[in-house]
Scaffold this motif. Structure first.
Motif, mmCIF file in Angstrom:
data_model
loop_
_atom_site.group_PDB
_atom_site.id
_atom_site.type_symbol
_atom_site.label_atom_id
_atom_site.label_comp_id
_atom_site.label_asym_id
_atom_site.label_seq_id
_atom_site.Cartn_x
_atom_site.Cartn_y
_atom_site.Cartn_z
ATOM 1 N N GLY A 27 -4.819 -2.044 -1.887
ATOM 2 C CA GLY A 27 -5.358 -1.921 -0.543
ATOM 3 C C GLY A 27 -6.356 -0.800 -0.364
ATOM 4 N N ASP A 28 -7.097 -0.432 -1.396
ATOM 5 C CA ASP A 28 -8.113 0.608 -1.263
ATOM 6 C C ASP A 28 -9.442 0.051 -0.772
ATOM 7 O OD1 ASP A 28 -6.663 2.981 -2.364
ATOM 8 O OD2 ASP A 28 -6.463 1.632 -4.072
ATOM 9 N N ARG A 82 -6.440 4.164 2.975
ATOM 10 C CA ARG A 82 -5.030 3.873 2.747
ATOM 11 C C ARG A 82 -4.156 5.114 2.891
ATOM 12 N NH1 ARG A 82 -1.869 3.914 -1.981
ATOM 13 N NH2 ARG A 82 -3.711 4.484 -3.178
ATOM 14 N N LEU A 125 -0.151 -4.024 3.874
ATOM 15 C CA LEU A 125 -1.380 -4.387 4.562
ATOM 16 C C LEU A 125 -1.447 -5.901 4.646
ATOM 17 C CD1 LEU A 125 -4.234 -3.762 5.726
ATOM 18 C CD2 LEU A 125 -5.069 -3.887 3.377
ATOM 19 N N TRP A 177 -3.850 6.152 6.536
ATOM 20 C CA TRP A 177 -2.967 5.260 7.295
ATOM 21 C C TRP A 177 -1.496 5.577 7.016
ATOM 22 C CZ3 TRP A 177 -5.852 -0.010 6.217
ATOM 23 C CH2 TRP A 177 -6.997 -0.049 7.023
ATOM 24 N N ILE A 228 0.817 -1.215 0.000
ATOM 25 C CA ILE A 228 0.000 0.000 0.000
ATOM 26 C C ILE A 228 0.847 1.260 0.000
ATOM 27 C CG2 ILE A 228 -1.891 -1.171 1.166
ATOM 28 C CD1 ILE A 228 -1.038 0.171 3.758
#
Length: 741
Positions: A202-203, A226, A146, A229, A140
């Motif tokens: 990782g969306d 994402r 992730l 984070w 990500i």
């Protein structure tokens, strides 16, 4: 010599009519023998022994032939492991990072990250009574991953690995709602997650929930923050770096009144907090942004449910309003048949077939829980108008392209449904944006890395390939009749020859290989490209023995011209993708065997350089401590770059080929100008050749002109009588006043 002949003796030749007739009911006669010499039951014993002898002899001949074929066969070389990771002997699952830097190992008490090059543990996350059985990693950010895990109890956890440390995010099914409504409290119904997968970057994330009490299943789609984070982790890492610099500054300040440090200052025990930080517990995890639920999808009703379910509307007008509007092809859920009408039809059926109702099954068999398959896809020309997002289509960086749709199909369904991820759904009443109906149940599907190509496999052996970027269908191919397509995989296009013989000097499409695995153990490969026919090529024929069935077929990351295959018998093989030949076999030590060949623990790190296999000890007994003891198994490492049969594959150059070709107007003009400049020399040669042939062409033209003049001079003269009065000239049409003088 006298001959004595007896008198009064009549000689009669034998007649056919005097032969005794055979009795058909005589059980003593044996049709397999001409004469029955042995009485019963010895004759039956002799027959059984002879039949048994013939069968044994056939088995012996078959085994001898197999031994001869095996001795004549060229066996692939076998290579042993180069190192054994004894500290990771309790590994239940292994997953490699996308960039090949680390491998993530699921263990009975948590998760650990191991550096592929040094084989040293970098970080670990531990929790009591957590047995990780599934782990998957997604890239990500820059060296930020992730990690999605599922334990043996059905709990799915999200963790982030970055800066050599694990950060716990949340448990997806810790507090969930039942039947899309009220929240469940602790001690209520336990929901199980059997499948959890995220998009490439990782969306978005999809999780399949199961309620064991009600046997209900559904799919939940989450939006993962994402970018938030990454920003939060970056701030945490910067604070740690500043704090470490301050600690180093205070440690370097020495007392002025002492010439040398005392032994007590020289040897100082580390603080207790460092040990807690190494485990990556929840105490030191920063508070990260929460996830949000985008949609919840239920499986389509089965045919039995459709027969029993009626429209609960009170009137015909309200029932017609609930029927599909016709914008998309419906699934048959909404109709105008009321429950009273269905009950009446049941009563009529029971009255007409009253004598046969007792033969119907009393209890219906419980159907197994549904299985769902889904793919997150970026924008393309197959989505409805308004969701194309042309700016994302033209984006070259894959990390910036967000998924816009999700394709979902359930086990046993005959259609693939597309849902939009950008729409706001109220009360989780999700309506599909696109439905693709088919004639055969869907059994497998695959999507390319950039989601431009989508392949769907069916139970009747057909495969359909869609080009989502151009919005067209590339073709339909039939692998084999009455064969189920089990697995589909798109290979990297850098191993496929690209067709550049089109009129345009720029590429319009990309050719790629599609790998198909059938339920009979056969492997097929087909090339999908512009102007090519989808002719399947069998690289591995159907297997005869059940032990030779593939339980795992996976291309090696970074080297898709190599395949890792695992047989049901426990053999691990490395094959050539395009030819299907076995190049080598990594073997475990004689004291170990492959752990669960039907679901093996296999991972490849460092972009195809290192292979990891989990093996169990053959001589290990359950009385010594069970599977939780590290002596029960070990994780073996193989340096694939040291395999001599793979030297040509390791040294092969692989250029990056994008599957999505977006030729902008600037790129087209530049390609056309390059082509014209490249053809300048050829055009100059043409002009010189043309000027050289100009004299001959002019001379030939002059010759034709002279010949035409001579023919004209030699032509005889024809004199016509002059007509004085033009009005009297005969003709087919009369002269009008406009033609008169």
């Amino acid at each position: 010599m006298p001959v004595y002949i007896r008198k009064n003796v009549n000689f009669t030749p034998p007649s056919i009519d005097n032969f005794p007739l055979e009795d058909d009911e005589d059980y003593i006669t044996d049709p397999d023998q001409l004469l029955d010499r042995l009485p019963q039951p010895y004759r039956m014993i002799d027959k059984v022994l002879s039949q048994w002898y013939d069968e044994v002899w056939q088995i012996i001949e078959k085994r001898e032939n197999e031994r001869l074929e095996e001795s004549r066969r060229i066996r692939a070389p076998q290579y042993e492991c180069s190192a054994q990771m004894e500290s990771q002997g309790r590994a239940c699952c292994v997953c490699d990072s996308v960039d090949g830097r680390y491998i993530f190992i699921g263990q009975p008490r948590g998760l650990s990250a191991v550096d592929v090059q040094t084989q040293e543990k970098v970080a670990s996350w531990e929790e009591e009574s957590v047995d990780i059985h599934y782990v998957k990693a997604y890239l990500i950010g820059v060296q930020v991953y992730l990690v999605v895990t599922i334990d043996d109890m059905g709990f799915a956890r999200l963790l982030i690995f970055g800066g050599d440390k694990f950060y716990f995010v949340k448990i997806l099914n810790e507090f969930q709602s039942d039947d899309f409504g009220s929240e469940l409290q602790e001690g209520g119904t336990k929901l199980i997650i059997s499948k959890c997968e995220a998009s490439r970057n990782g969306d978005y994330l999809g999780a399949m929930f199961e309620n064991p009490e009600t046997a209900e299943v559904w799919l939940e789609v989450y939006k993962l923050p994402r970018d938030a984070w990454l920003n939060e982790l970056e701030s945490v890492l910067t604070k740690k770096e500043e704090k470490s610099e301050e600690d180093q500054g205070t440690d370097t300040q020495a007392p002025t009144d002492q010439e040398a440090p005392t032994p007590q200052n020289e040897v100082e025990p580390p603080p207790a907090a460092t040990q807690e930080e190494s485990t990556g517990g929840e105490k030191h995890t920063p508070k990260l942004s929460p996830t949000s639920v985008v949609m919840k999808l239920k499986p389509p009703p089965s045919m039995s449910e459709l027969r029993q379910k009626g429209n609960p509307a009170s009137s015909i007008h309200s029932a017609c309003q609930k029927v599909d509007s016709g914008e998309v092809i419906g699934t048959g859920v909404n109709h105008i048949l009321t429950p009273n009408h269905k009950d009446m039809r049941k009563e009529v059926f029971a009255h007409l077939h009253d004598n046969l109702m007792e033969y119907l099954p009393k209890e219906e068999e419980a159907e197994p829980l549904e299985d769902v398959n889904f793919h997150f896809m970026t924008a393309g020309r197959l989505v409805p108008t308004g969701l194309e997002q042309q700016s994302q289509i033209e984006e070259e960086d894959d990390m910036k392209r967000l998924p816009t749709t999700i394709a979902v199909w359930w086990k046993g369904s005959t259609h693939v449904v597309h849902y939009s991820l950008l729409k706001q759904h109220k009360d989780f009443d999700v309506k599909p944006d696109l439905v693709w109906p088919y004639l055969s149940p869907v059994t497998s599907s695959a999507i390319s890395d950039d989601t431009s190509l989508l392949a769907v496999g069916f139970e009747n052996g057909n495969i359909i390939i869609w080009d989502r970027y151009l919005g067209i269908q590339r073709g339909i191919v039939n692998i084999m009749d009455r064969v189920k397509i089990v697995q589909l995989t798109f290979l990297d296009p850098n191993i496929c020859p690209q067709n550049l013989d089109d009129y345009q000097p720029y590429r319009t499409k990309t050719s790629t290989y599609l790998l198909a695995l059938c339920d009979n153990g056969a492997l097929y490969i087909m090339m999908s490209g512009p102007g090519l026919e989808l002719d399947p090529i069998c690289i591995t024929p159907p297997v005869e023995s059940e032990d030779d069935i593939f339980t795992m077929v996976q291309p090696i990351p970074g080297m898709h011209d190599l395949l890792i295959t695992v047989l049901k018998s426990g053999k691990v093989q490395i094959r050539d993708t395009l030819q299907g030949t076995v190049l080598c076999e990594p073997v475990l030590p004689k004291s170990h065997e492959l752990m669960t060949p039907w679901d093996p623990v296999v991972a490849v790190g460092a972009m195809g350089q290192v292979l990891f296999l989990k093996g169990n000890n053959k001589d290990y007994g359950e009385e010594e401590g069970g599977d939780q003891s590290e002596s029960a198994g070990a994780l073996f490492m193989y340096q694939m770059k040291l395999f001599p049969t793979l030297d040509s594959y390791m040294s092969r150059r692989r250029d990056k080929v994008s599957q999505t070709v977006h030729a902008k107007i600037e790129n087209r003009i530049e390609a056309l100008m390059k082509e014209r400049i490249a053809q300048q020399g050829l055009r100059k040669h043409r002009m010189q050749e043309r000027w050289g042939n100009m004299k001959e062409e002019i001379w030939s033209i002059l010759q034709y002109k002279d010949m035409a003049e001579k023919k004209a001079d030699n032509r005889p003269e024809i004199h016509y009588k002059r007509v004085r009065n033009l009005s009297q000239t005969p003709g087919s049409m009369g002269w009008t006043p406009f033609f008169r003088n």
